[in-house]
Motif scaffolding. Structure first.
Motif, short mmCIF file in Angstrom:
data_model
loop_
_atom_site.label_atom_id
_atom_site.label_comp_id
_atom_site.label_asym_id
_atom_site.label_seq_id
_atom_site.Cartn_x
_atom_site.Cartn_y
_atom_site.Cartn_z
N ALA A 37 0.82 -1.18 0.02
CA ALA A 37 -0.14 -0.07 0.16
C ALA A 37 0.76 1.29 -0.07
O ALA A 37 0.31 2.44 -0.48
CB ALA A 37 -0.80 0.05 1.09
N SER A 38 1.97 1.23 0.68
CA SER A 38 2.78 2.47 0.57
C SER A 38 3.51 2.68 -0.63
O SER A 38 3.61 3.92 -0.92
CB SER A 38 4.11 2.16 1.48
N VAL A 39 3.46 1.78 -1.57
CA VAL A 39 4.05 2.18 -3.23
C VAL A 39 2.73 2.79 -3.75
O VAL A 39 2.87 3.95 -4.44
CB VAL A 39 4.40 0.71 -3.92
N LYS A 40 1.80 2.41 -3.60
CA LYS A 40 0.39 2.96 -4.19
C LYS A 40 0.22 4.32 -3.65
O LYS A 40 -0.01 5.27 -4.47
CB LYS A 40 -0.89 2.06 -3.95
N ILE A 41 0.17 4.69 -2.27
CA ILE A 41 0.37 5.83 -1.82
C ILE A 41 1.46 6.78 -2.41
O ILE A 41 1.02 7.98 -2.76
CB ILE A 41 0.57 5.97 -0.25
N ARG A 47 5.51 10.61 -5.58
CA ARG A 47 6.67 10.71 -4.85
C ARG A 47 7.66 9.45 -5.46
O ARG A 47 8.53 9.13 -4.92
CB ARG A 47 6.31 10.30 -3.30
N VAL A 48 7.14 8.84 -6.48
CA VAL A 48 8.03 7.75 -7.07
C VAL A 48 8.76 8.59 -8.15
O VAL A 48 8.00 8.77 -9.17
CB VAL A 48 7.12 6.88 -7.56
N ALA A 49 10.04 8.64 -8.19
CA ALA A 49 10.97 9.17 -9.27
C ALA A 49 10.92 8.01 -10.40
O ALA A 49 11.41 6.78 -10.23
CB ALA A 49 12.21 9.51 -8.68
N LEU A 50 10.60 8.53 -11.47
CA LEU A 50 10.59 7.54 -12.76
C LEU A 50 11.87 8.21 -13.71
O LEU A 50 11.25 8.89 -14.73
CB LEU A 50 9.30 7.52 -13.49
N ASP A 51 13.11 8.31 -13.35
CA ASP A 51 13.97 8.86 -14.00
C ASP A 51 14.17 8.32 -15.45
O ASP A 51 14.64 9.21 -16.16
CB ASP A 51 15.33 8.42 -13.15
N GLN A 86 -1.22 6.39 -10.76
CA GLN A 86 -2.00 7.29 -9.71
C GLN A 86 -2.11 6.46 -8.70
O GLN A 86 -2.59 6.80 -7.66
CB GLN A 86 -3.35 7.54 -10.10
N GLY A 87 -1.61 5.24 -8.90
CA GLY A 87 -1.64 4.12 -7.48
C GLY A 87 -2.97 3.61 -7.26
O GLY A 87 -3.17 3.17 -6.17
N GLN A 88 -3.80 3.73 -7.91
CA GLN A 88 -5.39 3.26 -7.79
C GLN A 88 -5.24 1.78 -7.36
O GLN A 88 -4.89 0.98 -8.18
CB GLN A 88 -6.16 3.60 -8.85
N LYS A 89 -6.00 1.43 -6.52
CA LYS A 89 -6.00 0.03 -6.17
C LYS A 89 -6.65 -0.90 -6.80
O LYS A 89 -6.10 -1.98 -7.09
CB LYS A 89 -6.50 -0.03 -4.85
N ALA A 119 3.93 3.89 -17.33
CA ALA A 119 3.23 2.60 -16.85
C ALA A 119 4.20 1.31 -16.75
O ALA A 119 4.15 0.64 -15.93
CB ALA A 119 1.97 2.39 -17.40
N ALA A 120 4.82 1.26 -18.11
CA ALA A 120 5.91 0.07 -18.10
C ALA A 120 6.94 0.14 -17.35
O ALA A 120 7.34 -0.92 -16.80
CB ALA A 120 6.31 0.14 -19.68
N GLU A 121 7.48 1.51 -17.03
CA GLU A 121 8.51 1.43 -16.00
C GLU A 121 8.06 1.06 -14.65
O GLU A 121 8.74 0.33 -13.74
CB GLU A 121 9.08 2.90 -15.73
#
Length: 723
Positions: free
Chosen positions: A244-248, A254-258, A352-355, A406-408
């Motif tokens: 759940a922390s990743v989805k949040i 807050r997830v860097a997709l470099d 967007q981290g939707q469950k 999304a692929a990353e």
């Protein structure tokens, strides 16, 4: 896993439930549907005299006369037509009206009248307990609750005894009153909410005289070691569970997709450069040369991809909206499916981290085992079967940045992933109008940019695509699209290299056709021949100076090609392999109606499943659903809902022993008939109330709040639209 020999097709069945019917040679040009009539060989050998067989009527399942309830003339419409079942509606799809696609190829063609439309806002009722139990006590002993975050403001129950007495319905008596999850795994993630909790709880008496209720089988993985958002989320045997922390973090950006950010910056500049120097003067060859002179390579190149394999022994289960859930895929794998796909997830909700969309990415541990393979088949160099697995993810996106990001995130957060498939064929109005799904068939440049970008950021996970023949009936575009996916655009492939698409699946229908016509396997065969040429061309390009690094080539230089559409028996499967020359066949509706089609493919024979055997598959689906969604009120009624969706297809199976001709055809509708026993008749019922009755055999009585509505208002399944 040890390699196996290529699947053989025995002439006579050897299994006890197999019909001893001769399998026709696939080399004949005669259509399979006209080749075999049951018992005609045995009748001739016995010298018996029989009346002339009834002719096979197009669109009507050839039920033997002794099983018919109504006269044949009463069971069909005039001209031998039967009532159509709208499989688009059954898969949650509306009619394509965005571009007037019901208009035929002729200018004066009339629009096809729709049958009442789809129930777009179906209400399945509420699945909750009468009174909610607080999470602070849901998995703990009675006297050892966890701290409640809401404190005095919490309006949920904290008294376990009161909850068991008043807050929920009584324990169920199905499965012998024993929790199927606890019985199998020795633990139950549903805790006190389990509707079989009486089978894994006890009352402990302490020295001070107090009696404490204790729930058994709640491991640390379901409580303290997980964050609050993950309590009860970890199910036995289920993998790819994203915390759940990743989805949040995704929802809060807050997830860097470099990788994606760098590539998208380059893509924006390159697109502008191409627009400025190439599209400015389309007929000027110097414009193309000018672009080549100023071309800047992307900041990162594709990583070496894990090699994949498709062959005769790897029948593929198609990605199915609603129906392709984890319990159903698990059932199909058990019956012989070698490759599975998730239900289609939308790229933006994933970011967007939707469950709901991340839940679609979960797989069962049986899906991460290696598929079968034949070492003498079309195995590419570097393929390692021990590192291969069955489960792949399918996504839909309407713009490159969504597909690429999304692929990353999928390749980063899903540890068990065979490949990522981009949906380019979904005909759903909502998806099509947004520019995703089948809308990409008319946007080849955008699609190519998506595949290239996804390939660059997905690490070792290969990228594939699923397409249709085109958007309209009068304009097939798949043959051009396949070339682009294999080699890249003709003008730019010398600069950019190949897009890196490891496999393409072609559904032999257009968006306009939906399921109204038979799949066009002749066109699939034409495209398969082209793919073979493109693979040879890839080898030639690899020897030229202009060709870039080998890792841009799909699957080490080979792009697999799969066909999809109307496969309903092992005869269909091997006919398509031998005549269309595809690498494998993807099976969709045929697997929902008859999940053991994969078993038939493995054994090479028809299997006449008895009613009790078919009911066993329903029971397995119920058990697998409880394991996947939980044994609480919410989980059981999710299982019930998806079981009823499954039965809306499953009831359409006509037992082999009742047919006068073989092979069966999924698009043929049976006249009213009775089965060989009452259970077989019940399983063939089109009435949704009978489906609910079947579900209650394993899930107990449906609660009063539960509702089931069909996906279509046309009464095509003979279901009350009010549910």
């Amino acid at each position: 896993m040890d390699p196996i020999e290529p699947t053989k097709r025995p002439a006579d069945g050897t299994a006890s439930n197999a019909l001893p019917i001769e399998i026709p040679d696939s080399s004949t040009d005669e259509p399979a549907a006209k080749r075999v009539r049951i018992d005609e060989t045995s009748q001739a050998s016995q010298g018996t005299t029989h009346k002339a067989p009834r002719p096979r009527v197009k669109g009507v399942a050839p039920i033997k006369e002794e099983y018919l309830v109504l006269a044949h003339s009463q069971a069909t419409k005039s001209g031998g037509e039967t009532e159509d079942i709208d499989d688009d509606a059954a898969e949650g799809r509306t009619a394509p009206d965005a571009q007037g696609l019901q208009q035929g190829p002729g200018k004066g063609a009339k629009r096809k009248k729709q049958k009442g439309g789809q129930n777009k806002e179906r209400d399945f009722g509420t699945f909750s307990d009468a009174q909610r139990l607080c999470n602070s006590v849901a998995w703990t002993p009675e006297f050892s609750p966890r701290p409640c975050k809401q404190g005095d403001r919490c309006n949920a129950l904290h008294d376990i005894r009161k909850y068991l007495k008043e807050g929920r319905r009584a324990d169920l008596t199905t499965f012998g009153g024993k929790c199927p999850v606890f019985e199998k795994y020795g633990k139950c993630p549903s805790g006190w909410r389990c509707l079989f909790v009486g089978s894994h709880m006890k009352e402990v008496k302490h020295e001070d005289g107090r009696s404490e209720l204790v729930v058994l089988g709640v491991g640390s993985e379901s409580t303290a070691d997980q964050g609050d958002g993950d309590v009860g989320e970890v199910k036995p045997g289920v993998v790819n569970v994203v915390p759940a922390s990743v989805k949040i973090d995704l929802s809060r950006k807050r997830v860097a997709l470099d990788k994606s950010d760098k590539y998208l910056d380059w893509l924006a500049k390159d697109t502008e450069l191409l627009r400025e120097h190439y599209h400015k003067k389309k007929d000027d060859e110097d414009a193309s040369k000018d672009y080549r002179a100023q071309y800047v390579e992307p900041p990162l190149k594709p990583s070496e991809k894990r090699r994949i394999y498709f062959g005769r022994e790897t029948p593929v289960l198609a990605p199915l909206t609603t129906q392709g859930n984890l319990p159903f895929r698990r059932l199909c794998v058990e019956l012989g499916a070698q490759v599975t796909y998730s239900e289609m997830a939308l790229g933006l909700p994933l970011l967007q981290g939707q469950k709901a969309d991340w839940t679609l990415m979960r797989a069962h541990e049986t899906e991460i085992t290696p598929p079968l393979f034949n070492p003498s088949g079309s195995v590419v160099q570097g393929y390692d079967n021990t590192k291969d697995l069955k489960f792949g993810a399918q996504i839909a996106a309407n713009v490159p940045w969504v597909a690429i990001k999304a692929a990353e995130v999928l390749s980063r957060f899903l540890p068990h992933l065979r490949l990522i498939d981009l949906n380019c064929g979904c005909p759903i109005d909502m998806v099509y109008k947004s520019g995703a799904g089948s809308a990409l068939l008319d946007a080849p440049s955008k699609l190519e940019r998506m595949i290239r970008g996804m390939n660059a950021v997905s690490g070792e996970v290969p990228i594939t695509a699923k397409i249709r023949m085109g958007v309209r009936d009068d304009k097939f575009t798949a043959h051009k699209l396949v070339e682009r996916l294999a080699l890249g655009s003709e003008d730019m492939r010398g600069v950019l290299g190949a897009p890196g698409c490891a496999a393409v699946t072609l559904h032999g229908r257009t968006r306009q056709q939906r399921y109204t016509r038979a799949a066009n396997w002749s066109y699939i065969a034409e495209c398969a021949a082209l793919v073979k040429q493109y693979n040879e061309k890839c080898d030639d390009l690899a020897d030229t100076v202009r060709q870039v690094e080998e890792n841009t080539l799909p699957n080490g230089g080979k792009m697999y090609f799969l066909g999809n559409g109307d496969c309903y028996s092992h005869v269909d499967y091997y006919d398509h392999l031998d005549k269309a020359k595809v690498d494998s066949v993807m099976i969709g509706r045929g697997a929902i109606i008859k999940p053991w089609i994969f078993e038939e493919i493995q054994t090479g024979q028809y299997l006449d499943k008895s009613a009790s055997e078919r009911l066993t598959y329903v029971e397995k689906f119920a058990r697998y659903g409880i394991e996947a969604w939980g044994s609480d009120e919410l989980g059981l009624n999710y299982t019930r809902r998806f079981l009823l969706e499954f039965l809306s297809f499953f009831h359409r199976y006509v037992p082999i022993g009742l047919l006068e001709y073989l092979p069966p055809n999924m698009n043929e509708r049976p006249p009213a008939y009775r089965g060989r026993n009452d259970l077989e008749t019940l399983l063939a019922s089109k009435n949704y109330k009978d489906w609910i009755k079947i579900s209650e055999m394993f899930l107990g009585p449906a609660p009063p709040e539960f509702k089931f509505q069909p996906k279509h208002k046309s009464n095509s399944y003979e279901i009350d639209a009010e549910g």
